[in-house]
Motif scaffolding. Structure first.
Motif, PDB file in Angstrom:
ATOM      1  N   VAL A  46       4.582  14.905  61.248  1.00 45.65           N
ATOM      2  CA  VAL A  46       4.646  13.520  60.803  1.00 45.65           C
ATOM      3  C   VAL A  46       4.981  12.438  61.774  1.00 45.65           C
ATOM      4  O   VAL A  46       4.382  11.289  61.691  1.00 45.65           O
ATOM      5  N   ILE A  47       6.019  12.701  62.508  1.00 48.11           N
ATOM      6  CA  ILE A  47       6.489  11.756  63.573  1.00 48.11           C
ATOM      7  C   ILE A  47       5.554  11.571  64.777  1.00 48.11           C
ATOM      8  O   ILE A  47       5.471  10.193  65.050  1.00 48.11           O
ATOM      9  N   SER A  48       4.788  12.445  64.827  1.00 47.21           N
ATOM     10  CA  SER A  48       3.772  12.248  65.925  1.00 47.21           C
ATOM     11  C   SER A  48       2.783  11.144  65.304  1.00 47.21           C
ATOM     12  O   SER A  48       2.194  10.619  66.172  1.00 47.21           O
ATOM     13  N   GLU A  49       2.395  11.200  64.005  1.00 51.71           N
ATOM     14  CA  GLU A  49       1.558  10.327  63.611  1.00 51.71           C
ATOM     15  C   GLU A  49       2.151   8.977  63.283  1.00 51.71           C
ATOM     16  O   GLU A  49       1.397   8.103  63.374  1.00 51.71           O
ATOM     17  N   HIS A  50       3.309   8.924  62.627  1.00 46.11           N
ATOM     18  CA  HIS A  50       3.948   7.793  62.129  1.00 46.11           C
ATOM     19  C   HIS A  50       5.027   7.324  63.030  1.00 46.11           C
ATOM     20  O   HIS A  50       5.681   6.187  62.520  1.00 46.11           O
ATOM     21  N   GLY A  51       5.607   7.808  64.080  1.00 50.89           N
ATOM     22  CA  GLY A  51       6.703   7.486  64.898  1.00 50.89           C
ATOM     23  C   GLY A  51       7.966   7.692  64.293  1.00 50.89           C
ATOM     24  O   GLY A  51       7.905   8.374  63.295  1.00 50.89           O
ATOM     25  N   VAL A  52       8.840   7.470  65.216  1.00 51.73           N
ATOM     26  CA  VAL A  52      10.263   7.890  64.947  1.00 51.73           C
ATOM     27  C   VAL A  52      10.802   7.229  63.684  1.00 51.73           C
ATOM     28  O   VAL A  52      11.756   7.511  63.055  1.00 51.73           O
TER      29      VAL A  52
ATOM     30  N   VAL B 216       6.198   9.964  81.161  1.00 53.78           N
ATOM     31  CA  VAL B 216       5.343   9.053  80.260  1.00 53.78           C
ATOM     32  C   VAL B 216       4.549   9.864  79.276  1.00 53.78           C
ATOM     33  O   VAL B 216       4.580   9.105  78.128  1.00 53.78           O
ATOM     34  N   GLY B 217       4.029  10.807  79.439  1.00 45.88           N
ATOM     35  CA  GLY B 217       3.211  11.546  78.387  1.00 45.88           C
ATOM     36  C   GLY B 217       4.125  11.947  77.178  1.00 45.88           C
ATOM     37  O   GLY B 217       3.774  11.836  76.316  1.00 45.88           O
ATOM     38  N   PHE B 218       5.073  12.320  77.544  1.00 41.25           N
ATOM     39  CA  PHE B 218       6.205  12.661  76.430  1.00 41.25           C
ATOM     40  C   PHE B 218       6.514  11.416  75.570  1.00 41.25           C
ATOM     41  O   PHE B 218       6.464  11.521  74.231  1.00 41.25           O
ATOM     42  N   THR B 219       6.856  10.248  76.202  1.00 39.49           N
ATOM     43  CA  THR B 219       7.082   9.203  75.648  1.00 39.49           C
ATOM     44  C   THR B 219       5.896   8.662  74.669  1.00 39.49           C
ATOM     45  O   THR B 219       6.242   8.087  73.589  1.00 39.49           O
ATOM     46  N   HIS B 220       4.845   9.072  75.088  1.00 36.86           N
ATOM     47  CA  HIS B 220       3.727   8.600  74.127  1.00 36.86           C
ATOM     48  C   HIS B 220       3.565   9.534  73.116  1.00 36.86           C
ATOM     49  O   HIS B 220       2.845   9.063  71.918  1.00 36.86           O
ATOM     50  N   SER B 221       4.249  10.801  72.942  1.00 37.01           N
ATOM     51  CA  SER B 221       4.021  11.853  71.995  1.00 37.01           C
ATOM     52  C   SER B 221       4.374  11.117  70.679  1.00 37.01           C
ATOM     53  O   SER B 221       4.133  11.391  69.602  1.00 37.01           O
ATOM     54  N   TYR B 222       5.472  10.446  70.733  1.00 37.14           N
ATOM     55  CA  TYR B 222       6.348   9.692  69.588  1.00 37.14           C
ATOM     56  C   TYR B 222       6.567   8.288  69.604  1.00 37.14           C
ATOM     57  O   TYR B 222       7.362   7.731  70.386  1.00 37.14           O
TER      58      TYR B 222
ATOM     59  N   GLY C 164       7.820   5.007  69.365  1.00 36.52           N
ATOM     60  CA  GLY C 164       9.419   4.440  69.024  1.00 36.52           C
ATOM     61  C   GLY C 164      10.259   5.219  69.801  1.00 36.52           C
ATOM     62  O   GLY C 164      11.598   4.808  69.719  1.00 36.52           O
ATOM     63  N   VAL C 165       9.973   6.281  70.522  1.00 37.63           N
ATOM     64  CA  VAL C 165      10.853   7.339  71.235  1.00 37.63           C
ATOM     65  C   VAL C 165      11.653   6.562  72.408  1.00 37.63           C
ATOM     66  O   VAL C 165      12.805   6.638  72.783  1.00 37.63           O
ATOM     67  N   VAL C 166      11.075   5.557  73.060  1.00 38.18           N
ATOM     68  CA  VAL C 166      11.525   4.817  74.116  1.00 38.18           C
ATOM     69  C   VAL C 166      12.856   4.032  73.458  1.00 38.18           C
ATOM     70  O   VAL C 166      13.714   4.071  74.255  1.00 38.18           O
TER      71      VAL C 166
ATOM     72  N   ALA D 252      13.104   3.153  83.351  1.00 39.63           N
ATOM     73  CA  ALA D 252      12.608   1.809  82.668  1.00 39.63           C
ATOM     74  C   ALA D 252      11.265   1.966  82.861  1.00 39.63           C
ATOM     75  O   ALA D 252      10.377   1.524  81.961  1.00 39.63           O
ATOM     76  N   LEU D 253      10.721   2.321  84.141  1.00 36.39           N
ATOM     77  CA  LEU D 253       9.363   2.128  84.603  1.00 36.39           C
ATOM     78  C   LEU D 253       8.479   3.132  83.362  1.00 36.39           C
ATOM     79  O   LEU D 253       7.339   2.692  82.944  1.00 36.39           O
ATOM     80  N   ILE D 254       9.114   4.204  82.914  1.00 34.12           N
ATOM     81  CA  ILE D 254       8.570   5.152  82.249  1.00 34.12           C
ATOM     82  C   ILE D 254       8.254   4.386  80.708  1.00 34.12           C
ATOM     83  O   ILE D 254       7.273   4.623  80.106  1.00 34.12           O
ATOM     84  N   GLY D 255       9.352   3.900  80.376  1.00 32.76           N
ATOM     85  CA  GLY D 255       9.462   3.244  79.115  1.00 32.76           C
ATOM     86  C   GLY D 255       8.394   2.135  79.044  1.00 32.76           C
ATOM     87  O   GLY D 255       7.776   2.000  77.978  1.00 32.76           O
ATOM     88  N   ALA D 256       8.254   1.358  80.028  1.00 35.03           N
ATOM     89  CA  ALA D 256       7.296   0.333  80.065  1.00 35.03           C
ATOM     90  C   ALA D 256       5.895   0.647  80.039  1.00 35.03           C
ATOM     91  O   ALA D 256       5.116   0.269  79.347  1.00 35.03           O
ATOM     92  N   LEU D 257       5.645   1.759  80.724  1.00 33.83           N
ATOM     93  CA  LEU D 257       4.286   2.475  80.694  1.00 33.83           C
ATOM     94  C   LEU D 257       3.962   3.172  79.502  1.00 33.83           C
ATOM     95  O   LEU D 257       2.920   3.280  78.770  1.00 33.83           O
ATOM     96  N   ALA D 258       5.046   3.613  78.646  1.00 34.89           N
ATOM     97  CA  ALA D 258       4.702   4.214  77.341  1.00 34.89           C
ATOM     98  C   ALA D 258       4.489   2.726  76.471  1.00 34.89           C
ATOM     99  O   ALA D 258       3.450   3.150  75.503  1.00 34.89           O
ATOM    100  N   TRP D 259       4.939   1.936  76.464  1.00 38.35           N
ATOM    101  CA  TRP D 259       4.847   0.677  75.955  1.00 38.35           C
ATOM    102  C   TRP D 259       3.284   0.229  76.006  1.00 38.35           C
ATOM    103  O   TRP D 259       2.595   0.145  75.214  1.00 38.35           O
TER     104      TRP D 259
END
Length: 190
Positions: free
Chosen positions: A19-25, A90-96, A98-100, A149-156
């Motif tokens: 559910v969180i993968s689909e709809h976010g945190v 970066v891949g992990f942060t993209h999984s969910y 809002g996780v950043v 911070a760079l990981i978070g920016a790339l996730a965004w």
């Protein structure tokens, strides 16, 4: 924990992951309970708050990123280890979605259930960066907080429909900017 309670716990985490993968945190806890086939009270018995559920769900991912950093430290050259871990983070942060935001808030709040895991991940990335810096392979003017911070920016970037097609290119670009001896790197050896 009793066997049936452990089974419910594992099932709730599996459903929450989907559910969180689909709809976010910010996904509805009521939807998670409903899709798991349990009452909201059962969900709250296992996870008294949203943060407790997210901590249980994300801790495994964050622990895996930490473990992966340790593995890469011993198996890869400093530059390859850093870039591999950077990509995986970066891949992990993209999984969910809002996780950043969640991780940034947890890093700033020592009372957060996610604080320890997020701090450990930041330290793991910092170790990889420092190792590459010690070998003259990474810019000396970055630290672990900058890396996160760079990981978070790339996730965004990956979460933005119009920018998502450029995400892999930008990951490569940022990686080459971090490293001093890669083609296309604008940095000079320090």
């Amino acid at each position: 924990m009793r066997a049936d309670a452990r089974k419910n716990y594992s099932h709730l985490l599996a459903v929450a992951r989907d559910v969180i993968s689909e709809h976010g945190v910010d996904a509805s806890l009521r939807d998670i309970a409903r899709k798991a086939g349990v009452g909201l009270g059962t969900l709250y018995r296992h996870f008294p708050t949203r943060e407790a559920l997210l901590e249980a769900l994300l801790r495994a991912n964050l622990d895996e990123l930490t473990r992966r950093a340790s593995e890469l430290e011993t198996m890869s050259s400093p530059d390859d280890a850093l870039v591999s871990w950077f990509r995986e983070a970066v891949g992990f942060t993209h999984s969910y979605s809002g996780v950043v935001n969640l991780m940034a808030a947890a890093l700033a709040d020592p009372d957060s259930a996610l604080h320890a895991s997020c701090t450990t991940v930041r330290s793991a990335g910092a170790r990889l960066l420092q190792r590459a810096q010690a070998e003259g392979m990474a810019r000396a003017d970055l630290d672990g907080a900058d890396l996160l911070a760079l990981i978070g920016a790339l996730a965004w970037v990956r979460d933005q429909f119009s920018f998502a097609p450029r995400a892999d290119h930008l990951i490569d670009f940022i990686a080459s900017a971090i490293l001093t001896e890669r083609p296309g790197s604008g940095a000079t050896k320090r």
